[in-house]
Design a protein around this motif. Structure first.
Motif, short mmCIF file in Angstrom:
data_model
loop_
_atom_site.label_atom_id
_atom_site.label_comp_id
_atom_site.label_asym_id
_atom_site.label_seq_id
_atom_site.Cartn_x
_atom_site.Cartn_y
_atom_site.Cartn_z
N TYR A 68 0.93 -1.73 0.06
CA TYR A 68 -0.24 0.35 0.16
C TYR A 68 0.80 1.47 0.07
O TYR A 68 1.51 0.60 0.43
CB TYR A 68 -0.39 -0.21 1.29
N ASP A 69 -0.12 2.27 -0.75
CA ASP A 69 0.79 3.53 -0.52
C ASP A 69 1.32 4.05 1.09
O ASP A 69 1.83 5.24 1.13
CB ASP A 69 0.35 4.37 -1.46
N ASP B 138 -4.19 3.44 3.85
CA ASP B 138 -5.20 2.12 2.60
C ASP B 138 -5.45 1.58 3.06
O ASP B 138 -6.01 0.52 2.40
CB ASP B 138 -4.68 2.86 1.21
N ALA B 139 -4.60 0.45 3.99
CA ALA B 139 -4.18 -0.93 4.12
C ALA B 139 -6.06 -1.62 4.79
O ALA B 139 -6.33 -0.84 6.31
CB ALA B 139 -3.28 -1.36 4.97
N ILE C 172 6.12 -0.31 8.72
CA ILE C 172 7.72 0.63 9.17
C ILE C 172 7.81 1.62 8.87
O ILE C 172 6.98 2.07 7.82
CB ILE C 172 8.76 -0.04 8.74
N ASP C 173 7.87 3.18 9.88
CA ASP C 173 8.44 4.37 9.63
C ASP C 173 9.20 4.55 8.45
O ASP C 173 10.50 4.02 8.15
CB ASP C 173 8.23 5.02 10.41
N GLY C 174 8.48 5.22 7.35
CA GLY C 174 9.19 5.19 5.95
C GLY C 174 9.16 4.48 4.74
O GLY C 174 9.84 4.68 4.06
N VAL C 175 8.76 3.04 5.01
CA VAL C 175 8.66 1.74 4.58
C VAL C 175 7.04 1.82 3.79
O VAL C 175 6.07 1.84 5.20
CB VAL C 175 9.47 0.65 5.51
N LYS C 176 6.63 2.09 3.06
CA LYS C 176 4.73 1.57 2.49
C LYS C 176 5.07 0.22 3.40
O LYS C 176 5.54 -1.10 3.26
CB LYS C 176 4.91 1.27 0.88
N PRO C 177 4.07 -0.08 3.69
CA PRO C 177 3.16 -0.72 4.22
C PRO C 177 2.83 -1.96 3.47
O PRO C 177 2.33 -1.60 2.57
CB PRO C 177 1.69 -0.48 5.36
#
Length: 408
Positions: free
Chosen positions: A268-269, A273-274, A298-303
Motif C-alpha cells: 500500500y502507498d 489505505d490498508a 515500518i516508518d518510512g517504508v510502504k506498508p
C-alpha cells in the motif's frame, strides 16, 4: 447390541480381491457381536473415468449434475461390497447416502451434513444385516442429491457413528496408524499409540493426509473415539481421543509438511489505505483459504501484508486481487513460489516455553532460511524453501527426539 462404523477408502477397494478382504474385516466385527455399518468411498479409477466422461461432454457442467454423476461412484463401491459380504454367507444391504437418511445443506459438491435419520439403518440392524453405505453423499431439503467433497466418506463415517451411538469409528487407510512424521520421507518416524483430537486436527490441516480435518472436528465435538488402522495388514492402529498419555514425555509429538506453498505480498502507498478486514473478507467470499499472515508497518517504508496460499488457489487469488484492486486500495501485488510449510505439533507445547526457539535454532544450524512463521498453543509452522522441506522435517524430528515416541 454395541455398534461400530467402519470406513474404507478408494485405495482399499481398488480390486475385487481387495473388496473381499475388506468385507472379511467387516464380517469379523459382526462375528465379535457388533452391529456393523460400513462406509465406502469411490474406487479411485472409477471416479477418474467418470470425470473424464463428463469432460468429454462439457467444460462447464453444473455443480448439481456433477455431484449426481460422482455420487454413483461410491454407490458402485457399496453395492460391490455388499455382494462380497453376501457371497461370504452373511446378510448385507447397500444403501445410498439418502437412503441411509443423510440430510445435508444445498452446497453441491461441498455439502455439510445437517442431520441423519437412522431409522432405516435400525431396521436393517433388527434383521441382522451388515449395512454398507455409499459415503460422500446425501440429500438436501428439495430432494436433490448432494456430495460432501474432500473427506466426505470419513466425515460420513464419524457422523453415522455419532447418530447411531456407536462404540467407535474405524478409519481404514493405506497406513497402519498415525506417525510422528510421514515415514516415506522421515526415516526415523514412529507410530503413535494415541493422539489427541487437537493434535490430529493440526496434523491434518498442516499436510498429513491420514484423515480429513472435517472428520476430526466432528469426532472432537461429539467425543467419538476414532481408530486409524491399515486396510492392508492387521494392526492395532492409532486411537484418536480427547486426552492422551504423554508418550515418553514428548513435548512435540509430530512433524508435518506441505509443498507448493506460495507467498503473496500486497503493498500500500500509505497505512491508511490498508484494511486487513476488507482484504481477507474479499478472499474468503471467493473461497480462497489463507494461512500464515504477516503484516509489516515500518516508518518510512510502504506498508505490506503477506500471506500464504496453496498452489492450486494461486491463479484464482490473483484474479480476485486484480478485480478488487481499486476497492481494496493496494498499489502492488507480488508473489514468491517454490516454498513449503513445515510444522511441529504437540499439546505439551502449551506448558513448555522455548519450543519455537529450539525449532529456529535447529533450522539456523541447518542453514535453512525461515520466510514466515505462524504459531498457536500446540503448533509452530514455518515457511521455508521447498528444496529444504524434507531436510527441515528430518532435522526437526531429530531435534525434538521423536524417534523415542512409543510405538507398536
Amino acid at each position: 447390541m454395541a455398534r461400530i462404523v467402519m470406513k474404507f477408502g478408494g485405495a482399499a477397494l481398488a480390486s475385487t480381491e481387495q473388496i473381499q478382504e475388506a468385507a472379511r474385516k467387516a464380517i469379523a466385527e459382526k462375528d465379535r457381536g457388533f452391529d456393523v455399518v460400513v462406509v465406502v468411498a469411490a474406487m479411485g479409477q472409477t471416479a477418474k473415468d467418470v470425470k473424464m466422461m463428463v469432460r468429454h461432454l462439457t467444460d462447464d457442467v453444473s455443480k448439481r449434475e456433477l455431484g449426481t454423476v460422482m455420487s454413483t461412484c461410491s454407490q458402485l463401491s457399496s453395492a460391490l461390497f455388499a455382494i462380497a459380504i453376501q457371497e461370504a454367507g452373511y446378510d448385507a444391504m447397500s444403501l445410498t447416502g439418502w437412503q441411509a437418511g443423510i440430510h445435508t445443506d444445498r452446497m453441491y459438491r461441498h455439502a455439510r451434513i445437517n442431520y441423519i435419520d437412522v431409522s432405516r439403518i435400525e431396521e436393517h440392524f433388527a434383521q441382522g444385516q451388515i449395512v454398507v453405505i455409499a459415503g460422500e453423499q446425501g440429500i438436501d431439503d428439495e430432494q436433490n442429491i448432494t456430495t460432501l467433497g474432500k473427506g466426505g466418506a470419513e466425515t460420513t463415517a464419524v457422523a453415522l457413528a455419532v447418530a447411531l451411538g456407536a462404540e467407535r469409528a474405524d478409519i481404514y487407510t493405506n497406513v497402519d496408524g498415525v506417525y510422528t512424521a510421514d515415514p516415506r520421507y522421515v526415516t526415523k518416524a514412529q507410530k503413535l499409540q494415541e493422539i489427541s483430537y487437537d493434535e490430529m486436527l493440526e496434523l491434518s490441516n498442516l499436510g498429513s493426509h491420514v484423515i480429513h480435518p472435517r472428520a476430526v472436528e466432528l469426532a472432537k465435538k461429539f467425543q467419538m473415539p476414532v481408530i486409524i488402522r491399515s486396510s492392508l495388514v492387521e494392526s492395532i492402529g492409532t486411537l484418536l481421543k480427547e486426552e492422551v498419555e504423554m508418550e515418553k514425555n514428548l513435548v512435540v509429538r509430530g512433524v508435518a509438511f506441505e509443498s507448493d506453498i506460495i507467498r503473496l505480498t500486497v503493498g500500500y502507498d500509505a497505512h491508511s489505505d490498508a484494511s486487513l478486514a476488507d482484504m481477507f473478507t474479499t478472499l474468503a467470499e471467493n473461497h480462497i483459504n489463507v494461512d500464515i499472515i504477516v503484516q509489516a508497518i515500518i516508518d518510512g517504508v510502504k506498508p505490506t501484508v503477506s500471506f500464504s496460499i496453496l498452489k492450486e488457489e494461486f491463479a484464482e487469488a490473483l484474479r480476485v486481487l486484480e478485480d478488487s484492486k481499486l476497492s481494496l486500495g493496494f498499489s502492488f501485488a507480488d508473489f514468491e513460489i517454490g516454498l513449503a510449510k513445515v510444522s511441529i505439533i504437540g499439546s505439551g507445547m502449551v506448558s513448555n516455553p522455548g519450543v519455537a526457539a529450539r525449532m529456529f535454532d535447529r533450522l539456523r544450524r541447518e542453514n535453512i532460511p525461515v520466510k514466515m512463521v505462524s504459531t498457536s498453543e500446540i503448533k509452530v509452522s514455518v515457511v521455508v524453501p521447498q528444496d529444504d522441506m524434507i531436510r527441515a522435517a528430518n532435522a526437526l524430528h531429530d531435534a525434538f527426539n521423536l524417534e523415542q515416541a512409543l510405538y507398536i
